[in-house]
Design a protein around this motif. Structure first.
Motif, PDB file in Angstrom:
ATOM      1  N   LEU B  35      19.960  -4.521   8.714  1.00  0.00           N
ATOM      2  CA  LEU B  35      18.990  -5.584   9.007  1.00  0.00           C
ATOM      3  C   LEU B  35      18.598  -5.571  10.480  1.00  0.00           C
ATOM      4  O   LEU B  35      17.438  -5.771  10.843  1.00  0.00           O
ATOM      5  CB  LEU B  35      19.586  -6.941   8.620  1.00  0.00           C
ATOM      6  CG  LEU B  35      18.688  -8.136   8.843  1.00  0.00           C
ATOM      7  CD1 LEU B  35      17.474  -8.067   7.929  1.00  0.00           C
ATOM      8  CD2 LEU B  35      19.437  -9.430   8.581  1.00  0.00           C
ATOM      9  N   GLN B  37      18.481  -3.024  12.373  1.00  0.00           N
ATOM     10  CA  GLN B  37      17.557  -1.911  12.613  1.00  0.00           C
ATOM     11  C   GLN B  37      16.165  -2.204  12.068  1.00  0.00           C
ATOM     12  O   GLN B  37      15.167  -1.681  12.557  1.00  0.00           O
ATOM     13  CB  GLN B  37      18.099  -0.645  11.965  1.00  0.00           C
ATOM     14  CG  GLN B  37      17.850   0.546  12.823  1.00  0.00           C
ATOM     15  CD  GLN B  37      18.260   1.833  12.162  1.00  0.00           C
ATOM     16  OE1 GLN B  37      18.582   1.874  10.983  1.00  0.00           O
ATOM     17  NE2 GLN B  37      18.246   2.885  12.920  1.00  0.00           N
ATOM     18  N   VAL B  38      16.093  -3.039  11.056  1.00  0.00           N
ATOM     19  CA  VAL B  38      14.792  -3.367  10.470  1.00  0.00           C
ATOM     20  C   VAL B  38      14.086  -4.440  11.284  1.00  0.00           C
ATOM     21  O   VAL B  38      12.877  -4.392  11.479  1.00  0.00           O
ATOM     22  CB  VAL B  38      14.987  -3.846   9.011  1.00  0.00           C
ATOM     23  CG1 VAL B  38      13.721  -4.470   8.474  1.00  0.00           C
ATOM     24  CG2 VAL B  38      15.408  -2.690   8.131  1.00  0.00           C
ATOM     25  N   TYR B  39      14.848  -5.406  11.771  1.00  0.00           N
ATOM     26  CA  TYR B  39      14.244  -6.630  12.293  1.00  0.00           C
ATOM     27  C   TYR B  39      14.071  -6.612  13.812  1.00  0.00           C
ATOM     28  O   TYR B  39      13.007  -6.958  14.324  1.00  0.00           O
ATOM     29  CB  TYR B  39      15.116  -7.809  11.877  1.00  0.00           C
ATOM     30  CG  TYR B  39      14.542  -9.151  12.234  1.00  0.00           C
ATOM     31  CD1 TYR B  39      13.411  -9.625  11.592  1.00  0.00           C
ATOM     32  CD2 TYR B  39      15.119  -9.932  13.219  1.00  0.00           C
ATOM     33  CE1 TYR B  39      12.873 -10.847  11.919  1.00  0.00           C
ATOM     34  CE2 TYR B  39      14.587 -11.155  13.551  1.00  0.00           C
ATOM     35  CZ  TYR B  39      13.466 -11.600  12.903  1.00  0.00           C
ATOM     36  OH  TYR B  39      12.926 -12.805  13.228  1.00  0.00           O
ATOM     37  N   PRO B  41      13.853  -4.282  16.310  1.00  0.00           N
ATOM     38  CA  PRO B  41      12.852  -3.475  17.040  1.00  0.00           C
ATOM     39  C   PRO B  41      11.448  -4.056  17.042  1.00  0.00           C
ATOM     40  O   PRO B  41      10.621  -3.650  17.853  1.00  0.00           O
ATOM     41  CB  PRO B  41      12.880  -2.125  16.289  1.00  0.00           C
ATOM     42  CG  PRO B  41      14.228  -2.045  15.715  1.00  0.00           C
ATOM     43  CD  PRO B  41      14.587  -3.455  15.347  1.00  0.00           C
ATOM     44  N   ARG B  42      11.174  -5.023  16.179  1.00  0.00           N
ATOM     45  CA  ARG B  42       9.864  -5.695  16.230  1.00  0.00           C
ATOM     46  C   ARG B  42       9.676  -6.405  17.555  1.00  0.00           C
ATOM     47  O   ARG B  42       8.563  -6.529  18.055  1.00  0.00           O
ATOM     48  CB  ARG B  42       9.777  -6.743  15.115  1.00  0.00           C
ATOM     49  CG  ARG B  42       9.285  -6.207  13.802  1.00  0.00           C
ATOM     50  CD  ARG B  42       8.986  -7.359  12.881  1.00  0.00           C
ATOM     51  NE  ARG B  42       7.911  -8.178  13.382  1.00  0.00           N
ATOM     52  CZ  ARG B  42       7.799  -9.484  13.178  1.00  0.00           C
ATOM     53  NH1 ARG B  42       8.717 -10.113  12.498  1.00  0.00           N
ATOM     54  NH2 ARG B  42       6.788 -10.163  13.651  1.00  0.00           N
TER      55      ARG B  42
END
Lengths: 432, 181
Positions: B35, B37-39, B41-42
């Protein structure tokens, strides 16, 4: 065998696990299929957490900006600073409200005005790939979002849906290295293939070396890829140079100009026309009415057929001059491989009712008199006979069929062949 | 006597026990790593360089000290990561399977609670992960992906440095140690 398997149990498990994944990979690569079940599980496990995190983040951010920052005010200026803080807070709140409202309004206006039917979505996460430019949005196939749908903002295209899940969808951005789409340039209608580079700009590939693309020119979707409706802005050319096989054209995508928080997913795309060049066409232009048609008294400006209609353009005068040269040398244009001698002075054209030697005062050597000094200076046709460049056959050997008629009474100059007429009533919106 | 019975480096002896964790830890920690890594970097673009799923794989493999467990942990976390990417599934899975196996194998010879050993292993496995992923991308998917050696080394050091406090935090979730035969 049993002994070996037991002795090297861990190695056996490793080999089996790797082999299984290799088979899985080979199956996907060979068939182009997907292991959808595992992806759905993962996305459905992660996206709710991402939403919760996003909610916590935004509320925490609001809390800190509203209270914690203000609590650090100096004690001696407490009252004044509290007052100032309140005003700032109100201001910030109103600004953010205004910004949100403007953004939402812009999105709504675009959504309403765009011919394609779209669904608004919010970006909630990004992909895990190494160089991938892929994001997740909070709309899935329960909202009608399907794989292959175009994703855009009011500023331009941003990507396409590559996977759709019940409550989320995966969007491949146009900057992803494996992205491709058909595009066409605005001014010269040069077709190419847009490719992502894994960084901020994109490459327009497969543009022939002889095709003309200028820096600053806009590219629009061509609709060839059957994903993006035709006529959506893509970006503006930042670099255009000659390559080895094709031209190297890089453009800055316009869709990301105002960040990537809310997007529109095109559920029913409708092709549009590519707007004309805004810079050249949309500027208002004032045109004078044509000069009065009093040239019938001057033999050099009379119509070649002896009619009463005057000649009004340099091309017509050149045409008449070349025709006179051809007639004097008994040459018939369009026949044979030789050209008449254009350096030989042609006899002055004879207007009806005048003698061949009767040249009007002020007529040029070629029998042509420019209508006004400005036109004369611009055309450069005063005393010198006109010589075709490089001795080639002049373009007027086969003159256009359109005859110089009387200009319309509205005062608008008729469009010149090859020049795009301006659009006086419809204003094309400039791509942002 | 097992196949990994001797310590390689004198003075840095092998651990005598494997750590155990609750099922919730095994489920939530990898999920949160993916999560992240998904969230994140935004908002923080440089956070995309942090390979938290890899660090979690390395940690659990080192602490479990069983190559089979390491293999399975790596495969599951890698496939979870794969399923959130747009590439065919199996790329991260294969690489992390190997990382899990080797990390667990290495843990039988080193004292993996030593911070220096953790730092070195974190760096080594990050480099191995990135290099092997690059090899697989070119060999299996025919992708023309570049490999920036300098950047990979720098980011490897960064990941190893982040791994140290992360491992200490994860140590607190440990339930008990089980002596190995």
């Amino acid at each position: 065998m049993d002994f070996l398997l037991h002795r090297y149990r861990s190695l056996t498990v490793l080999v089996i696990t790797i082999l299984a994944q290799l088979v899985l990979l080979a199956y996907q690569v060979k068939t182009g299929g997907d292991v959808r079940l595992i992806r759905v599980w993962s996305v459905e496990a992660v996206t709710p957490l991402a939403r919760v995190l996003e909610g916590i983040r935004s509320s925490t951010s609001d809390f800190f900006s509203n209270y914690v920052v203000l609590s650090g005010a100096q004690a001696e200026n407490r009252r004044m600073k509290e007052e100032l803080g309140r005003l700032k807070m109100d201001n910030q709140y109103l600004r953010s409200e205004l910004s949100t409202a403007q953004r939402a309004e812009a999105l709504a206006v675009f959504q309403k005005s765009a011919p394609s039917k779209t669904v608004a979505a919010r970006v909630i996460g990004s992909s895990t790939g190494a160089n991938a430019k892929v994001v997740f949005v909070d709309r899935g196939f329960t909202s009608g979002v399907l794989k292959g749908m175009a994703v855009l903002t009011p500023d331009g295209i941003v990507g396409k849906v590559i996977a759709s899940y019940p409550t989320a969808a995966q969007v491949q951005l146009i900057t992803d290295p494996s992205f491709a789409a058909g595009v066409v340039s605005q001014t010269n209608r040069v077709h190419g293939t847009l490719k992502g580079q894994g960084r901020g700009d994109c490459l327009v590939d497969y543009v022939q070396l002889e095709q003309k693309v200028d820096q600053g020119e806009w590219f629009f979707t061509s609709g060839d890829d059957r994903v993006f409706p035709k006529g959506l802005p893509v970006g503006q050319v930042s670099v255009a140079k000659q390559g080895t096989t094709f031209r190297e054209i890089y453009l800055i995508p316009s869709g990301f100009q105002h960040g990537l928080e809310e997007v529109l997913i095109v559920v029913e795309g409708i092709h549009q026309q590519i707007p004309d060049d805004v810079s050249a066409v949309n500027q208002p232009m004032k045109l004078l009415p044509p000069p009065p048609a009093d040239a019938s008294t001057e033999p050099g400006l009379a119509a070649p057929d002896g009619g009463a209609q005057p000649l009004s353009t340099d091309a017509d005068r050149l045409r008449q001059k070349y025709r006179a040269i051809g007639e004097a040398q008994a040459h018939k244009y369009g026949e044979g491989m030789t050209a008449p001698n254009y350096n030989q002075t042609a006899p002055a054209p004879v207007a009806p009712g005048t003698s061949p030697a009767g040249t009007a005062p002020g007529a040029t050597a070629g029998g042509v008199k420019p209508p006004n000094p400005a036109a004369s200076a611009a055309a450069g046709a005063t005393k010198e006979p006109v010589t075709p460049p490089n001795g080639s056959r002049p373009a007027v050997a086969n003159p256009p069929a359109a005859s110089p008629g009387t200009p319309p009474a509205s005062g608008v100059t008729p469009p010149t062949p090859g020049v795009k007429p301006p659009a006086p009533t419809v204003k094309t919106p400039a791509p942002r | 006597m097992s196949e990994y019975s001797e310590a390689i480096i004198p003075g840095i002896g092998r651990r005598k026990a494997a750590s155990r964790y609750g099922p919730a830890v095994f489920l939530l920690v990898p999920l949160l790593a993916v999560l992240f890594q998904v969230y994140v970097p935004r908002f923080v673009e440089s956070a995309a360089n942090l390979e938290l799923p890899l660090l979690v794989t390395v940690y659990f493999s080192l602490m479990r000290r069983q190559p089979i467990a390491g293999t399975l942990i790596g495969a599951v976390i890698g496939l979870a990561q794969d399923s959130l990417s747009h590439l065919p599934m199996g790329m991260f899975g294969i690489v992390k399977t190997l990382v899990g196996y080797f990390a667990a194998s290495v843990s039988q010879r080193f004292d993996v609670e030593n911070p220096a050993i953790r730092l070195i292993l974190g760096f080594f496995f990050y480099f191995f992960h990135q290099f092997f992923y690059w090899v697989l991308s070119r060999a299996l998917l025919s992708q023309q992906v570049g490999f920036d050696l300098g950047q990979t080394l720098v980011v490897g050091v960064l990941n190893a440095a982040v791994g140290l406090p992360l491992f200490v935090m994860l140590d607190r979730l440990r339930q008990e140690d089980v002596a190995l035969a």
